[in-house]
Design a protein around this motif. Sequence first.
Motif, PDB file in Angstrom:
ATOM      1  N   TRP A  10       0.840  -1.195   0.000  1.00  0.00           N
ATOM      2  CA  TRP A  10       0.000   0.000   0.000  1.00  0.00           C
ATOM      3  C   TRP A  10       0.878   1.250   0.000  1.00  0.00           C
ATOM      4  CZ3 TRP A  10      -0.601   3.998   3.572  1.00  0.00           C
ATOM      5  CH2 TRP A  10      -1.632   4.892   3.274  1.00  0.00           C
ATOM      6  N   LYS A  11       1.904   1.248   0.841  1.00  0.00           N
ATOM      7  CA  LYS A  11       2.807   2.404   0.918  1.00  0.00           C
ATOM      8  C   LYS A  11       3.478   2.673  -0.429  1.00  0.00           C
ATOM      9  CE  LYS A  11       3.993   1.531   5.755  1.00  0.00           C
ATOM     10  NZ  LYS A  11       5.080   1.097   6.655  1.00  0.00           N
ATOM     11  N   ARG A  12       3.999   1.618  -1.038  1.00  0.00           N
ATOM     12  CA  ARG A  12       4.711   1.769  -2.313  1.00  0.00           C
ATOM     13  C   ARG A  12       3.761   2.203  -3.425  1.00  0.00           C
ATOM     14  NH1 ARG A  12       9.667  -1.622  -2.430  1.00  0.00           N
ATOM     15  NH2 ARG A  12       9.909  -1.069  -4.614  1.00  0.00           N
ATOM     16  N   SER A  13       2.574   1.625  -3.468  1.00  0.00           N
ATOM     17  CA  SER A  13       1.637   1.992  -4.537  1.00  0.00           C
ATOM     18  C   SER A  13       1.119   3.419  -4.338  1.00  0.00           C
ATOM     19  CB  SER A  13       0.489   0.987  -4.645  1.00  0.00           C
ATOM     20  OG  SER A  13      -0.266   0.941  -3.473  1.00  0.00           O
ATOM     21  N   ARG A  14       1.022   3.850  -3.108  1.00  0.00           N
ATOM     22  CA  ARG A  14       0.610   5.224  -2.826  1.00  0.00           C
ATOM     23  C   ARG A  14       1.675   6.209  -3.317  1.00  0.00           C
ATOM     24  NH1 ARG A  14       1.130   7.370   2.720  1.00  0.00           N
ATOM     25  NH2 ARG A  14       0.909   9.578   2.349  1.00  0.00           N
ATOM     26  N   LEU A  15       2.924   5.926  -3.038  1.00  0.00           N
ATOM     27  CA  LEU A  15       4.009   6.781  -3.522  1.00  0.00           C
ATOM     28  C   LEU A  15       4.101   6.746  -5.047  1.00  0.00           C
ATOM     29  CD1 LEU A  15       6.800   6.014  -0.887  1.00  0.00           C
ATOM     30  CD2 LEU A  15       5.467   8.125  -1.140  1.00  0.00           C
ATOM     31  N   PHE A  16       3.854   5.573  -5.601  1.00  0.00           N
ATOM     32  CA  PHE A  16       3.879   5.427  -7.052  1.00  0.00           C
ATOM     33  C   PHE A  16       2.830   6.330  -7.702  1.00  0.00           C
ATOM     34  CE2 PHE A  16       2.567   3.471 -11.029  1.00  0.00           C
ATOM     35  CZ  PHE A  16       3.785   3.338 -11.672  1.00  0.00           C
ATOM     36  N   CYS A  17       1.704   6.450  -7.064  1.00  0.00           N
ATOM     37  CA  CYS A  17       0.631   7.312  -7.555  1.00  0.00           C
ATOM     38  C   CYS A  17       1.145   8.746  -7.731  1.00  0.00           C
ATOM     39  CB  CYS A  17      -0.541   7.272  -6.570  1.00  0.00           C
ATOM     40  SG  CYS A  17      -1.989   8.158  -7.109  1.00  0.00           S
ATOM     41  N   ARG A  40      -4.074   8.590 -14.134  1.00  0.00           N
ATOM     42  CA  ARG A  40      -4.262   9.020 -12.738  1.00  0.00           C
ATOM     43  C   ARG A  40      -5.301   8.162 -12.026  1.00  0.00           C
ATOM     44  NH1 ARG A  40      -3.713  15.647 -12.905  1.00  0.00           N
ATOM     45  NH2 ARG A  40      -1.485  15.628 -13.434  1.00  0.00           N
ATOM     46  N   ARG A  41      -6.371   7.860 -12.708  1.00  0.00           N
ATOM     47  CA  ARG A  41      -7.405   7.020 -12.094  1.00  0.00           C
ATOM     48  C   ARG A  41      -6.884   5.624 -11.790  1.00  0.00           C
ATOM     49  NH1 ARG A  41     -13.324   8.063 -14.290  1.00  0.00           N
ATOM     50  NH2 ARG A  41     -13.408   6.003 -13.404  1.00  0.00           N
ATOM     51  N   ALA A  42      -6.143   5.053 -12.733  1.00  0.00           N
ATOM     52  CA  ALA A  42      -5.589   3.715 -12.525  1.00  0.00           C
ATOM     53  C   ALA A  42      -4.564   3.718 -11.393  1.00  0.00           C
ATOM     54  CB  ALA A  42      -4.958   3.196 -13.817  1.00  0.00           C
ATOM     55  N   SER A  43      -3.772   4.783 -11.300  1.00  0.00           N
ATOM     56  CA  SER A  43      -2.758   4.834 -10.235  1.00  0.00           C
ATOM     57  C   SER A  43      -3.402   5.021  -8.858  1.00  0.00           C
ATOM     58  CB  SER A  43      -1.725   5.933 -10.501  1.00  0.00           C
ATOM     59  OG  SER A  43      -2.269   7.221 -10.336  1.00  0.00           O
ATOM     60  N   GLU A  93      12.712   9.008 -18.525  1.00  0.00           N
ATOM     61  CA  GLU A  93      11.786   9.328 -17.431  1.00  0.00           C
ATOM     62  C   GLU A  93      11.022   8.096 -16.952  1.00  0.00           C
ATOM     63  OE1 GLU A  93       9.981  13.652 -17.841  1.00  0.00           O
ATOM     64  OE2 GLU A  93       9.872  12.568 -19.754  1.00  0.00           O
ATOM     65  N   LEU A  94      10.838   7.145 -17.855  1.00  0.00           N
ATOM     66  CA  LEU A  94      10.038   5.967 -17.527  1.00  0.00           C
ATOM     67  C   LEU A  94      10.844   4.825 -16.930  1.00  0.00           C
ATOM     68  CD1 LEU A  94       7.524   5.785 -20.477  1.00  0.00           C
ATOM     69  CD2 LEU A  94       7.142   6.591 -18.158  1.00  0.00           C
ATOM     70  N   GLU A  95      12.148   4.892 -17.038  1.00  0.00           N
ATOM     71  CA  GLU A  95      12.990   3.796 -16.558  1.00  0.00           C
ATOM     72  C   GLU A  95      12.703   3.471 -15.091  1.00  0.00           C
ATOM     73  OE1 GLU A  95      17.685   3.247 -16.439  1.00  0.00           O
ATOM     74  OE2 GLU A  95      16.913   3.918 -18.389  1.00  0.00           O
ATOM     75  N   TYR A  96      12.756   4.479 -14.232  1.00  0.00           N
ATOM     76  CA  TYR A  96      12.492   4.266 -12.805  1.00  0.00           C
ATOM     77  C   TYR A  96      11.036   3.850 -12.585  1.00  0.00           C
ATOM     78  CZ  TYR A  96      11.206   5.287  -8.018  1.00  0.00           C
ATOM     79  OH  TYR A  96      10.692   5.187  -6.755  1.00  0.00           O
ATOM     80  N   VAL A  97      10.127   4.496 -13.274  1.00  0.00           N
ATOM     81  CA  VAL A  97       8.697   4.228 -13.091  1.00  0.00           C
ATOM     82  C   VAL A  97       8.360   2.781 -13.441  1.00  0.00           C
ATOM     83  CG1 VAL A  97       6.375   4.878 -13.847  1.00  0.00           C
ATOM     84  CG2 VAL A  97       8.077   6.634 -13.449  1.00  0.00           C
TER      85      VAL A  97
END
Length: 117
Positions: A10-17, A40-43, A93-97
């Motif tokens: 949950w923590k990681r997915s929240r930061l990912f958002c 944004r909605r999916a994140s 920009e997408l490499e980390y993401v």
Amino acid sequence: MHRFKELEIWKRSRLFCSEVYAITSKFPESEKFGLTNQLRRASVSMPSNIAEGSSRQSNKDFTRFLQIALGSAYEIETQLLIAQDLNFVKDSELEYVFSELQEIIKMISKFKSTLKI
């Protein structure tokens, strides 16, 4: 019942958002109601489904919400690839993401497999 605020997924997915919001803030204005909104909605859906599922009384229900969160993760991956195809975002920009997204997918999948149904 799980305490979602204590779950690393949950923590990681929240930061990912937040990462997704930062990336989409650079998209063209014409995409405001298109790809930007979808991403944004999916994140937001990932941590939201983890939180909602954690409140359920059975692991079977929780697993269902984790599966929905996984679906959102794959939706994000697809939409980011489309954004890349359209040159809305640079490869660098997408490499980390993408790396972080794959890690979250693995974490959710592993956590899901530990729940006894």
